[in-house]
Write a protein that holds these residues in place. Structure first.
Motif, PDB file in Angstrom:
ATOM      1  N   ALA A 190       9.469   9.797  -4.898  1.00 32.27           N
ATOM      2  CA  ALA A 190       8.702   9.407  -3.719  1.00 32.27           C
ATOM      3  C   ALA A 190       9.672   9.650  -2.547  1.00 32.27           C
ATOM      4  O   ALA A 190      10.873   9.397  -2.528  1.00 32.27           O
ATOM      5  N   TYR A 191       9.275  10.183  -1.476  1.00 31.39           N
ATOM      6  CA  TYR A 191       9.756  10.583  -0.263  1.00 31.39           C
ATOM      7  C   TYR A 191       9.800   9.167   0.691  1.00 31.39           C
ATOM      8  O   TYR A 191       9.060   8.658   0.530  1.00 31.39           O
ATOM      9  N   ASP A 192      10.649   9.231   1.678  1.00 28.38           N
ATOM     10  CA  ASP A 192      11.150   8.057   2.404  1.00 28.38           C
ATOM     11  C   ASP A 192       9.625   7.655   2.772  1.00 28.38           C
ATOM     12  O   ASP A 192       9.366   6.310   2.911  1.00 28.38           O
ATOM     13  N   LYS A 193       8.831   8.203   3.576  1.00 27.31           N
ATOM     14  CA  LYS A 193       7.763   7.918   4.196  1.00 27.31           C
ATOM     15  C   LYS A 193       6.475   7.354   3.258  1.00 27.31           C
ATOM     16  O   LYS A 193       5.546   6.845   3.489  1.00 27.31           O
TER      17      LYS A 193
ATOM     18  N   PHE B 144       3.966   2.729   0.187  1.00 30.17           N
ATOM     19  CA  PHE B 144       2.939   2.844  -0.536  1.00 30.17           C
ATOM     20  C   PHE B 144       3.204   2.563  -2.257  1.00 30.17           C
ATOM     21  O   PHE B 144       2.433   1.912  -2.802  1.00 30.17           O
ATOM     22  N   TYR B 145       4.117   3.205  -2.535  1.00 31.10           N
ATOM     23  CA  TYR B 145       4.506   3.205  -4.083  1.00 31.10           C
ATOM     24  C   TYR B 145       4.861   1.858  -4.498  1.00 31.10           C
ATOM     25  O   TYR B 145       4.483   1.156  -5.468  1.00 31.10           O
ATOM     26  N   GLU B 146       5.796   1.074  -3.607  1.00 24.08           N
ATOM     27  CA  GLU B 146       5.973  -0.006  -3.905  1.00 24.08           C
ATOM     28  C   GLU B 146       4.835  -1.175  -3.618  1.00 24.08           C
ATOM     29  O   GLU B 146       4.822  -1.966  -4.518  1.00 24.08           O
ATOM     30  N   ARG B 147       3.848  -1.065  -2.797  1.00 30.54           N
ATOM     31  CA  ARG B 147       2.745  -2.061  -2.799  1.00 30.54           C
ATOM     32  C   ARG B 147       1.883  -1.427  -4.135  1.00 30.54           C
ATOM     33  O   ARG B 147       1.135  -2.483  -4.687  1.00 30.54           O
ATOM     34  N   CYS B 148       2.074  -0.517  -5.075  1.00 30.85           N
ATOM     35  CA  CYS B 148       1.293  -0.036  -6.102  1.00 30.85           C
ATOM     36  C   CYS B 148       2.060  -0.520  -7.280  1.00 30.85           C
ATOM     37  O   CYS B 148       1.649  -0.346  -8.370  1.00 30.85           O
ATOM     38  N   GLY B 149       3.287  -1.229  -7.014  1.00 32.14           N
ATOM     39  CA  GLY B 149       4.048  -1.836  -8.160  1.00 32.14           C
ATOM     40  C   GLY B 149       5.310  -1.047  -8.663  1.00 32.14           C
ATOM     41  O   GLY B 149       6.140  -1.331  -9.551  1.00 32.14           O
ATOM     42  N   PHE B 150       5.527   0.147  -8.032  1.00 30.73           N
ATOM     43  CA  PHE B 150       6.675   1.102  -8.347  1.00 30.73           C
ATOM     44  C   PHE B 150       8.055   0.038  -7.869  1.00 30.73           C
ATOM     45  O   PHE B 150       8.100  -0.402  -6.759  1.00 30.73           O
ATOM     46  N   VAL B 151       9.231   0.561  -8.376  1.00 34.35           N
ATOM     47  CA  VAL B 151      10.356  -0.222  -7.740  1.00 34.35           C
ATOM     48  C   VAL B 151      11.456   1.060  -7.657  1.00 34.35           C
ATOM     49  O   VAL B 151      11.610   1.879  -8.615  1.00 34.35           O
TER      50      VAL B 151
END
Length: 133
Positions: A104-107, A111-118
């Motif tokens: 995942a790039y900074d921007k 989004f990915y954190e809201r999808c459950g990624f850490v």
């Protein structure tokens, strides 16, 4: 209404339009993209009629780890939950695996954190990019 499909058969033209809509240079290689889609273990797509609006693709080792390679949604369809639904479909498919990995790039991190990624604490993506035409 958006329809979601599990398919590897996507025309080079549809892929080119989707990838170029988000300014990804890989859109300049539509035949390679079509071949790549046939090679992925998983490809989920989002369609508005006959218009490809979003796509996620993943590779896996059949047991432990799945790697999300592409996730993109046309800009005029972003914010409608399409990307989130594509991620959820992928998470459902790989629910028995130990992990799902992506770059995942900074921007994109929010989004990915809201999808459950850490975000990994000491991880750094690394690349070798050599593309011959």
């Amino acid at each position: 209404m958006i329809q979601y499909k599990d398919t590897h058969d996507i025309s080079p033209e549809d892929l080119q339009q989707l990838f170029l809509s988000v300014s990804w240079s890989s859109g300049s290689y539509p035949d390679r993209l079509a071949a790549a889609m046939r090679g992925f273990e998983t490809v989920f797509t989002a369609w508005d009629g006959d218009k490809l609006t979003g796509l996620i693709s993943a590779m896996d080792d059949h047991s432990m780890t799945a790697y999300i390679h592409f996730l993109l949604v046309r800009p005029d369809y972003q914010g409608q939950g399409i990307g989130r639904r594509l991620v959820e479909m992928t998470k459902e498919k790989y629910s028995g695996f130990l992990r799902i990995v992506l770059v995942a790039y900074d921007k994109q991190i929010g989004f990915y954190e809201r999808c459950g990624f850490v975000k990994g604490k000491d991880d750094s993506p690394m690349f070798i990019t050599e593309l011959s035409t």
